[in-house]
Write an enzyme that holds these catalytic residues in place. Structure first.
Site, PDB file in Angstrom:
ATOM      1  CG  ASP A 219     -11.448  -2.165   0.403  1.00  0.00           C
ATOM      2  OD1 ASP A 219     -11.240  -0.944   0.410  1.00  0.00           O
ATOM      3  OD2 ASP A 219     -11.870  -2.803   1.396  1.00  0.00           O
ATOM      4  CG  LEU A 220      -5.751  -4.131   2.512  1.00  0.00           C
ATOM      5  CD1 LEU A 220      -5.628  -3.664   1.067  1.00  0.00           C
ATOM      6  CD2 LEU A 220      -4.756  -3.405   3.397  1.00  0.00           C
TER       7      LEU A 220
ATOM      8  CG  ASP B  17      -8.558   0.176   3.299  1.00  0.00           C
ATOM      9  OD1 ASP B  17      -9.162   1.044   2.638  1.00  0.00           O
ATOM     10  OD2 ASP B  17      -9.143  -0.660   4.019  1.00  0.00           O
TER      11      ASP B  17
END
Length: 549
Positions: free
Chosen positions: A422-423, A465
């Site tokens: 995950d960003l 994302d």
């Protein structure tokens, strides 16, 4: 002062030094060529240890070119070209892959396999005629240079095959690519290739008695030869800077002589004949020298020059069209009388029969047909791939991930890890900048993540994302180490590329016969553990993550 060790040098230095060694190998004698090959291999090994795909691709190209131009090493170029093609396909380096096909075409011509060379150059042309998007991981100047290099290599093979009109179009594209981005050496190489094309084209036009257009080609080649003097002085060519390019570069000196044959060129051409390392140089210089000697009424010397060139190139297959021009010139100068006339004309007639069988028009048509076939094949593959590909990042999509994960779990006999990525801070990019800029960041992160992992690992866009990584054959500790390198690679990206975005990664080891959705759920929980610890890190979880982790 001691030379720094390779591991202390930057990626840019490695690529720059490899370019110098390619120039040395193309313009030096065997001992220097062998030294260059050895040093390029050392630089390549250092780059492979670092693992940056674009740098490795450029150095594989350098290693292939040095082998192709070095007698005794040509056969060793095959394995390097195979490796270059596989590497470029694995990492999506389309422009370098197209150049690998052109270099393989050049290699096939050295072995006398014209038909295989046609197939290779057609494949490369199909790639270079796609709607090419600049690589977001490199600057525009570097992208332009890579594209120009691929186009120049392709144009070179087309010139060798005698497909001059198409070669002219390809080299014009190369000119456009480097117009604002080239260094002096690239300009020098481009101008030499262009002069060589025009000379070959002019000689080809003479064979069909089109002397007016041939003279125009020679005049343009001579003008280019004049223009090359400036960039030559700043190029990587290992020549003397107190002497002109026309005195040291065979094609350049011959261009002036073919445009206006005369006594003033003879001494220089004798010297250039001795400097001619390749068939194309020897043929062009020999024809130019013979014409100058003919102008000075020295026909026997002219004939001897051509005869010597034929003897030296008896077994060379790299320049089929130019070889016919050499044979024609010898027949023409033999004249209607004399003991050599019958055998010279017979040799020319035999060579002409071969040329007629492989007529220029037929060769061009074959090339176009194969290029179009390659286009269709690639388009069909692209359509099939689109169903399994995320259009924004180019990574496999959720459907492709599900298919691959199910297949791996069903066949699992070795360790396998799954990571959910995950960003961190991505929402801020969209809110503070724009969704378009957010898309750019996603593409850069996806590319960086893909490059940091093994070729066998699958990186898929999971949605938004989030990404999922499948690491078949990797125990948990190895997967954690690999993903930590990916986290570091993203964290050290230039801020204008990443906008400060980092990665939180959760990685787990898949249990025997574990359902895919259960494994993904555990990886998701591990990812949230990394988030709670502050992000920009990997959380590797053996079993169920604890609530406090």
């Amino acid at each position: 002062m001691a030379t720094p060790a390779l591991h202390e040098m930057s990626d840019a230095w490695l690529v720059g030094r490899a370019s110098e060694l390619v120039a040395v190998a193309q313009s030096s004698h065997l001992s220097e060529q062998l030294d260059a090959a050895h040093e390029v291999d050392e630089i390549l090994a250092e780059a492979q240890g670092r693992g940056e795909p674009r740098i490795v691709g450029q150095l594989l190209r350098a290693a292939a070119v040095v082998r192709i131009v070095t007698p005794g090493l040509v056969d060793l170029s095959d394995s390097v070209l195979d490796e270059m093609l596989a590497h470029c396909r694995r990492h999506g380096l389309l422009v370098l892959e197209a150049e690998a096909h052109a270099l393989r075409g050049r290699r096939y011509l050295l072995g006398g396999f014209e038909d295989k060379a046609l197939t290779e150059v057609a494949a490369g042309l199909a790639m270079l005629e796609e709607d090419l998007t600049p690589d977001p991981m490199i600057d525009k100047r570097t992208w332009d240079r890579l594209l120009a290099s691929a186009l120049q290599s392709t144009g070179l093979v087309l010139t060798q095959l005698g497909v001059y009109e198409m070669a002219d179009e390809v080299l014009a594209r190369a000119h456009n690519a480097i117009r604002d981005s080239a260094n002096p050496h690239q300009i020098y190489v481009h101008l030499v290739n262009r002069a060589r094309l025009l000379i070959g084209w002019g000689l080809r036009l003479e064979r069909v008695d089109n002397f007016e257009e041939a003279a125009e080609r020679f005049a343009t080649a001579s003008a280019i030869a004049t223009a090359v003097e400036g960039p030559f002085r700043e190029s990587l060519h290992p020549g003397r800077r107190d002497r002109t390019a026309a005195e040291q570069v065979p094609v350049i000196g011959a261009a002036h002589a073919l445009a206006k044959p005369g006594a003033e060129h003879i001494a220089r051409l004798w010297a250039l004949r001795e400097l001619s390392m390749y068939a194309r140089e020897l043929i062009i210089v020999s024809i130019a020298l013979a014409r100058c000697l003919e102008m000075e009424e020295l026909p026997q010397q002219a004939l001897q020059v051509l005869h010597d060139a034929q003897d030296r190139l008896e077994h060379d297959t790299s320049e089929p069209t130019l070889m016919l021009c050499l044979t024609r010139e010898y027949a023409r100068m033999s004249g209607p009388h004399g003991e050599r006339t019958i055998s010279a004309l017979q040799t020319y007639a035999n060579a002409l029969e071969v040329e007629l069988w492989l007529m220029q028009e037929a060769r061009t048509a074959t090339l176009l047909t194969r290029r179009d076939h390659e286009r269709l094949t690639r388009a069909h593959g692209a359509i099939a791939q689109q169903a399994l590909q995320d259009p924004l990042t180019g990574l496999p999509n959720r459907r492709a991930l599900d298919d691959r994960l199910a297949a791996l779990i069903n066949a699992q006999t070795h360790p396998m890890a799954i990571a959910l990525v995950d960003l961190d801070g991505f929402k801020v990019v969209n809110d503070k900048h724009s969704h378009a800029e957010g898309d750019d960041v996603l593409r850069v992160i996806a590319s960086t993540l893909r490059q940091a992992l093994r070729g066998d690992d699958l990186v898929a866009r999971y949605g938004g994302d989030e990404f999922v990584v499948l690491l078949p054959g990797a125990p948990l500790h190895a997967a954690e180490a690999a993903l930590s390198r990916a986290v570091e690679a993203v964290a050290t990206l230039r801020s204008e590329l990443s906008r400060g975005v980092t990665l939180s990664v959760g990685v787990i080891s898949v249990r025997p016969r574990e359902a895919a959705h259960a494994a993904l759920a555990r990886a998701d929980s591990a990812m949230y553990a990394a988030k709670r610890r502050g992000g920009c890190q990997v959380a590797a979880v053996e079993g169920e993550p604890s609530s406090e982790a």
